[in-house]
Design an enzyme around this catalytic site. Structure first.
Site, PDB file in Angstrom:
ATOM      1  CD  GLU A  72      -2.727   1.053   2.613  1.00 57.93           C
ATOM      2  OE1 GLU A  72      -2.293   0.383   3.577  1.00 57.93           O
ATOM      3  OE2 GLU A  72      -3.788   1.699   2.657  1.00 57.93           O
ATOM      4  CE  LYS A 101      -7.470   1.366   3.551  1.00 56.98           C
ATOM      5  NZ  LYS A 101      -6.149   1.763   4.103  1.00 56.98           N
ATOM      6  CB  CYS A 110      -4.602  -1.627   4.254  1.00 55.51           C
ATOM      7  SG  CYS A 110      -3.697  -1.673   5.848  1.00 55.51           S
TER       8      CYS A 110
END
Lengths: 296, 296
Positions: B42, B115, B155
């Site tokens: 990331e 995300k 994540c």
């Protein structure tokens, strides 16, 4: 505030009467050591009869207030503890379920849960015997007891993150999985290990994703296939308890009959949720396709 | 049919130029060893800048065709492989995302993912910087490439079984999590261990629940907190790959910069799904409350 719990990892012996008598001894021993919650494995009063299909076996089913329920209720009342049990339920003529029962220091049923996800594969012909639980009778609803809200699910449910999540969203304090899972003896050792590890991983994953402790109680012993088609099932034991970060608190790394005891702290959930606040950030606006069979 | 993949577990050094140069060396080395798919962590081109809130840091953001994207696209084209990268995306004036990019043997973007779940806690002020991805632009959609349909998530998404499931239901072949997760140095060792284990457990759990391989690539190195409020973050590395039963195929049990390589078999998913057919038995009639914040 620690909750003392016991897991009875047991083999089926001879018949219902003999097996329940043994179960009763285990529960009494656990009570003597301070257990407040005792968890039994799936269909603990009988053999795992789903290895073949036979209409006669529906005779094994019993109602929600049948002999196994009465036995458990009497022990829960006498020993002043909470018991999670499991029966082959006869709900009506021709309508049967795989049902978990909860008794809370009383002969009266505190609540029940009818297995929602029903497996079916060679040696595990559960779709023949068990009607899947209704979506809302009771569906994915925790059972209120004096030791907390018990998110009781059964065996095959343990592979479904949706079931664990729905229990967590209904404010369950703990997830409990009575189970009957095992190996087909001819399977090679590496595959056996992967299967057992996968079974533990997915449930410990539910603990992490929901910040909840998880209790899994599995059967032990070899049970023959009465039809002679397969070599039967070696139930793999390995009952365990993990905390809300998936950390193992207890693990029977074997296939022997045993009573396992540990303590869990139901207050720890909120502490962990403050560090890792998953519930805050769920994208409830973007999950609707979870209710689709496939996104095609 | 094995797919050869490489994970670049890297530390940020000095500036974007220097860090990307190092990344380029790692990708070239992986290509020379036959990598067909390279996964980066990331926000790999920069520091993990979310340790404090500063309006100036939005200057780090770049568009979907900015310098990092160009760098990755050129390498993907030149080396004839698939690259999963990650940028701080400037989508419009005042609108920024944490975005994964995929290049498939071409300078042209094969797809991107913004995300969806955005964390926010001391030292990880992501809600300040990143607008959550739209539900359907692109939302939980795998990216089609020459090596398979990549279920790229980022994540914090890794803690959400819903995200993994939605990717699986959209026919993803593999789940990929570029990550930047670490410890606050003062944390005690037992808690550090629990956090790291939880991080692995939940992702391996997604592998099991969806019968899909999972790739997690995490950052390494210590990065200071420019505000001086905390002791910074020790990114914990531990990048790993597991198969569709959650079995570890690769694991960097350390925090050193490294390129990890392994092979995965994307055909194994269907074999495992035939043994454990979870998709068959999902109770899509009973999951609607997954879209609720809480069932109260």
């Amino acid at each position: 505030m620690a909750l003392t719990l016991a897991l009875v990892q047991q083999a089926f012996i001879d018949d219902r009467h003999t097996t329940l008598e043994r179960t009763g001894q285990h529960i009494r021993a656990a009570a003597a050591q301070g257990a407040e919650l005792v968890c039994l494995q799936e269909l603990h009063a009988g053999p795992y009869f789903c290895q073949h299909q036979s209409a006669e076996l529906f005779d094994l089913a019993e109602p929600l207030d049948g002999p196994t329920a009465q036995f458990l209720g009497q022990l829960a009342a006498e020993l002043n503890l909470v018991i999670v049990g499991s029966i082959f339920e006869r709900r009506a003529k021709g309508l049967y379920h795989n049902t978990a029962l909860v008794f809370d220091r009383s002969t009266e049923l505190a609540g029940f849960y009818r297995k929602m996800h029903i497996p079916d594969d060679p040696g595990f012909y559960e779709k023949y015997y068990f009607t899947p639980g209704d979506a809302d009778q009771p569906g994915f609803e925790p059972i209120e007891t004096s030791v907390g809200k018990l998110g009781v699910l059964v065996c095959w449910d343990q592979w479904y993150p949706e079931a664990a999540r729905l229990m967590a969203l209904a404010d369950a304090d703990v997830l409990i999985y009575p189970t009957a899972i095992g190996w087909e003896p001819p399977e090679d050792d590496a595959e056996k290990q992967r299967q057992r590890d996968a079974w533990m991983l997915v449930q410990r994953g539910h603990a992490v994703a929901n910040n909840l402790p998880v209790i899994a109680i599995n059967r032990v012993g070899h049970e023959v296939d009465p039809s002679g088609v397969t070599d039967g099932i070696d139930f793999w034991g390995n009952s365990f308890v993990c905390g809300p970060q998936g950390e193992l608190l207890l693990h029977a790394e074997h296939q022997q009959e045993t009573v396992l005891m540990t303590e869990i702290d139901l207050q720890r959930c909120e502490q962990v949720r403050r560090i890792w606040p998953y519930l805050r950030d769920r994208r409830v606006d973007a999950y609707q396709d979870v209710t689709r069979r496939f996104r095609d």
